[in-house]
Design an enzyme around this catalytic site. Structure first.
Site, short mmCIF file in Angstrom:
data_model
loop_
_atom_site.label_atom_id
_atom_site.label_comp_id
_atom_site.label_asym_id
_atom_site.label_seq_id
_atom_site.Cartn_x
_atom_site.Cartn_y
_atom_site.Cartn_z
N GLU A 218 -8.38 -5.08 13.11
CA GLU A 218 -8.15 -6.42 12.55
C GLU A 218 -6.82 -6.98 13.04
O GLU A 218 -6.73 -8.13 13.49
CB GLU A 218 -8.12 -6.36 11.01
N GLY A 272 1.26 4.05 5.00
CA GLY A 272 1.09 2.60 5.05
C GLY A 272 1.31 1.94 3.69
O GLY A 272 2.01 0.94 3.56
N ARG A 273 0.72 2.52 2.65
CA ARG A 273 0.82 1.91 1.32
C ARG A 273 2.16 2.17 0.64
O ARG A 273 2.38 1.73 -0.48
CB ARG A 273 -0.35 2.40 0.45
N GLU A 358 -6.14 4.12 -2.78
CA GLU A 358 -6.15 4.82 -1.49
C GLU A 358 -5.45 6.17 -1.64
O GLU A 358 -5.74 7.11 -0.91
CB GLU A 358 -5.48 3.96 -0.40
N HIS A 389 -8.82 -16.20 -19.77
CA HIS A 389 -9.93 -17.17 -19.78
C HIS A 389 -11.01 -16.75 -18.82
O HIS A 389 -11.80 -17.58 -18.36
CB HIS A 389 -9.39 -18.56 -19.47
N LYS A 509 -14.60 2.39 9.89
CA LYS A 509 -14.03 1.75 11.08
C LYS A 509 -14.82 2.16 12.32
O LYS A 509 -15.13 1.34 13.18
CB LYS A 509 -12.57 2.20 11.28
#
Ligand code: F6P
Length: 542
Positions: A218, A272-273, A358, A389, A509
């Protein structure tokens, strides 16, 4: 036939048995029962660290449960694993890596040598380079190829290379440079890039290509299309003034055509996270300045120090992680709603989804043996009061019990007559009703018609943590994120899973690449019957 459980199994601990017994004993005891007649409960169950006040008094726990949870942490060796992690042991066993996001916030001089490398020195060298660059963009010392100042920064990344920066920008927008527009492109849906750049001027736009691996489909696809857009207008030579990279992979960055002089690095020991405070935070640094970014790091650091040193009963991330295990494994609660009563924290639930799910969405333990108990819960959410709401109806009266983290920012940066009090009143009202509910007698006493009483009863008994901070600044945001990082760690340590790998996202992937080969005709292939049928339908519709 009885199955021999692996020795490293949390359910074999004495504390696990105690907790099972306590949960059974509490089955008829509600949060209201625990709270009524206990005026000291909020004081006893509220903890503070790095400016974060966490009130656990609306959790379905008593002193015995707490004691057993601490015993579980002890038996599972959570403190030992924490210390090994902080010192750089390769606790990410499936990737044979250290897990050292905490090193990203160590002060210069606080040396830490891991695998023969002084990681503090490496971190601070990158921070210094980032600072020069970010402050240069802000001051106009860094100009575009035609000599114009940068007016828009577009971060291209996905997952941890997007969610942290996007969340932090939104959270700290109040103190961001309002002369620069910040945008975040992550989706390979061409609409994402198209809409992000449609009103931008290439001459004043800076792209940050953020990817740990620099191979993510991506991100690479979006980066190529951004590059084509820029080159079409300014030519090849402009690339070096309008593209910078954040990555661990210098080779791929160079192959993409970005000068590695304009690359800000990090290391494989940053997941990464867990990377928003690494060079992945470059957009954050441009938004709030290098001094602001150091405040962010100071907040992370304050929570790290607390986690590393506070005694168990005072240790906020430890308590929070243990309560998550209690809710998940002993009260059978599958999901946690993250409900920030702060518009600035609107992306925080999305950020936490990756951090929590993850990390702990795993079904095998470190040795590959399958778990036979629940692991990572489902995290989701929306800012209050909007969520009220929308989905709160189910939170209050649905058949699933959802645990809730209600996050309150006491002081607003944008005071408008009475609105902040209204916001906080809503947060506290929801926390109270979710936890304590409203009985049939109370509903009837309000004069409700008999036939409607059942419809208006609120069962309550939803465990709620109220997390309150004074104001949302860079320091506090850092501390808040670190609180959740360490809570996730604690949960993974109890469950015995590898919280730092993510094999589950890899196969999708690979399969996508195969299907792409068929769609583009570059590598025709057939798949399962349903996929082939979907491909045929897609073709018939395009
Ligand atoms: O697909 C999952 C993942 O590997 C995440 O863990 C990571 O944050 C994201 O993809 C992006 O990876 P990269 O920064 O290497 O582009």
């Amino acid at each position: 036939m009885t199955t021999q459980l692996p020795s490293d199994d949390p359910t074999r601990t004495a504390a696990w048995s105690t907790l099972s017994r306590l949960a059974a004993g509490l089955s008829d005891t509600t949060i209201r029962d625990l709270s009524e007649g206990s005026p000291m409960r909020p004081a006893m169950l509220t903890r503070e660290a790095a400016g974060i006040h966490a009130d656990f008094s609306r959790q379905r726990v008593n002193a015995e449960v707490f004691a057993a949870l601490f015993a579980l942490a002890e038996e599972r060796g959570v403190a030992g694993l924490r210390d090994r992690t902080l010192s750089g042991d390769h606790i990410n066993v499936t990737e044979d890596r250290a897990v050292l996001h905490t090193a990203l916030r160590r002060l210069p001089g606080d040396a830490l040598t891991v695998d023969g490398q002084d990681v503090t020195a490496d971190v601070n060298a990158v921070l210094d380079r980032m600072s020069v660059f970010a402050d240069g963009v802000r001051s106009g010392a860094w100009l575009g190829a035609t000599g114009m100042r940068i007016a828009a920064v577009v971060n291209i990344g996905i997952g941890g290379s997007d969610l942290g920066p996007a969340m932090a920008y939104q959270a700290l927008r109040h103190s961001s440079d309002r002369d620069i527009d910040f945008r975040f492109v992550s989706n390979v849906d061409p609409t994402d890039m198209t809409e992000a750049i449609r009103d931008l001027d290439p001459a004043t736009t800076l792209f940050i290509v953020a990817s740990k691996t620099f191979t993510t489909l991506e991100t690479m696809t979006n980066a190529q299309s951004a590059r084509a857009w820029l080159v079409a207008s300014l030519g090849e030579d402009a690339v070096s003034r309008h593209f910078v990279a954040v990555s661990t992979n210098a080779e791929k960055v160079a192959a993409f055509g970005i000068d590695t002089a304009n690359m800000f690095g990090f290391w494989d020991w940053v997941g990464g996270r867990y990377s928003m405070d690494s060079a992945i935070g470059l957009s954050t640094m441009i938004a709030i300045g290098s001094a602001g970014f150091r405040d962010l790091l100071a907040g992370f650091r304050a929570m790290d120090e607390h986690f590393a040193t506070a005694p168990p009963a005072e240790n906020v991330p430890l308590v929070m992680g243990l309560l998550s295990v209690w809710n998940r494994n002993f009260l059978g609660i599958q999901t946690t709603a993250v409900l920030p009563y702060s518009q600035y924290l609107s992306r925080f639930p999305a950020y936490l989804q990756q951090l929590t799910m993850e990390s702990n969405g795993k079904s095998v333990r470190l040795d590959g043996s399958p778990v036979h108990y629940e692991t990572g819960g489902i995290y989701w959410g929306e800012p209050g009061t909007n969520g009220q709401h929308s989905f709160y109806q189910l939170l209050h009266q649905g058949t699933s019990t959802v645990a809730c983290d209600v996050i309150v920012v006491a002081a607003t940066d944008n005071p408008i007559d009475g609105m902040q009090d209204m916001l906080v009143a809503n947060a506290l009202a929801q926390a109270s009703v979710l936890a304590l509910g409203r009985s049939a007698e109370e509903v009837a006493a309000d004069g409700t018609a008999a036939e409607l009483v059942a419809h208006k009863v609120m069962p309550g008994n939803r465990p709620v943590s109220v997390i309150m901070v004074q104001r949302l600044d860079a320091f506090t945001l850092g501390a808040l994120v670190a609180l959740y990082e360490h809570s996730v760690f604690v949960q993974g340590a109890i469950w015995g899973v590898d919280s730092f790998d993510q094999w589950g996202v890899e196969l999708g992937k690979k399969v996508a690449m195969g299907i792409l080969g068929e769609l583009t005709g570059s590598e025709p292939a057939t798949f399962d019957a349903s996929t082939d049928a979907s491909i045929a339908l897609y073709r018939s519709l395009t």
